[in-house]
Design a protein around this motif. Structure first.
Motif, mmCIF file in Angstrom:
data_model
loop_
_atom_site.group_PDB
_atom_site.id
_atom_site.type_symbol
_atom_site.label_atom_id
_atom_site.label_comp_id
_atom_site.label_asym_id
_atom_site.label_seq_id
_atom_site.Cartn_x
_atom_site.Cartn_y
_atom_site.Cartn_z
ATOM 1 N N THR A 8 -7.671 15.168 -20.575
ATOM 2 C CA THR A 8 -6.401 14.897 -19.905
ATOM 3 C C THR A 8 -6.040 16.056 -18.998
ATOM 4 N N ASP A 11 -3.609 14.857 -12.284
ATOM 5 C CA ASP A 11 -4.536 14.094 -11.447
ATOM 6 C C ASP A 11 -4.830 14.924 -10.199
ATOM 7 N N CYS A 16 -10.942 16.361 -12.086
ATOM 8 C CA CYS A 16 -12.222 15.753 -11.693
ATOM 9 C C CYS A 16 -13.386 16.689 -12.002
ATOM 10 N N PRO A 33 -10.663 5.224 -16.550
ATOM 11 C CA PRO A 33 -9.694 6.315 -16.568
ATOM 12 C C PRO A 33 -8.277 5.750 -16.660
ATOM 13 N N SER A 34 -7.347 6.575 -17.108
ATOM 14 C CA SER A 34 -5.952 6.148 -17.165
ATOM 15 C C SER A 34 -5.104 7.111 -16.351
ATOM 16 N N LEU A 35 -4.048 6.587 -15.782
ATOM 17 C CA LEU A 35 -3.091 7.377 -15.005
ATOM 18 C C LEU A 35 -1.693 7.041 -15.482
ATOM 19 N N MET A 44 1.470 13.016 -11.490
ATOM 20 C CA MET A 44 0.588 12.042 -12.118
ATOM 21 C C MET A 44 -0.310 12.768 -13.122
ATOM 22 N N GLN A 45 -0.461 12.173 -14.302
ATOM 23 C CA GLN A 45 -1.346 12.682 -15.344
ATOM 24 C C GLN A 45 -2.554 11.752 -15.428
ATOM 25 N N ALA A 46 -3.732 12.322 -15.619
ATOM 26 C CA ALA A 46 -4.960 11.535 -15.702
ATOM 27 C C ALA A 46 -5.597 11.727 -17.072
ATOM 28 N N GLN A 48 -9.417 10.548 -19.296
ATOM 29 C CA GLN A 48 -10.714 9.873 -19.307
ATOM 30 C C GLN A 48 -11.389 10.128 -20.644
#
Length: 68
Positions: A8, A11, A16, A33-35, A44-46, A48
């Motif tokens: 986490t 973003d 990446c 992936p989730s956002l 924005m939080q990412a 995977q």
């Protein structure tokens, strides 16, 4: 044995690079992936999920998954 991690972070390029690093260390993507938008920070939080098959190990809750 399979091991699982959920990466986490913001973003951004750093996130990446963390996912790319995991892939190059033998981890595989698991799912999409989730956002999510963090209203408190306005960012924005990412996330995977990644999985890896590890030979000759037994799972223990104290193991450092990032070191597998």
């Amino acid at each position: 044995m399979k091991v699982y991690r959920f990466l986490t972070g913001l973003d951004d390029a750093a996130f990446c690079h963390r996912v790319t690093d995991a892939l190059n260390k033998g981890w595989s993507l698991h799912g999409s992936p989730s956002l999510a938008f963090n209203a408190a920070t306005g960012q924005m939080q990412a996330g995977q999920a990644v999985m890896k098959e590890v030979e000759g190990k037994e799972y223990h809750p104290d193991m450092k998954l990032s070191e597998q």
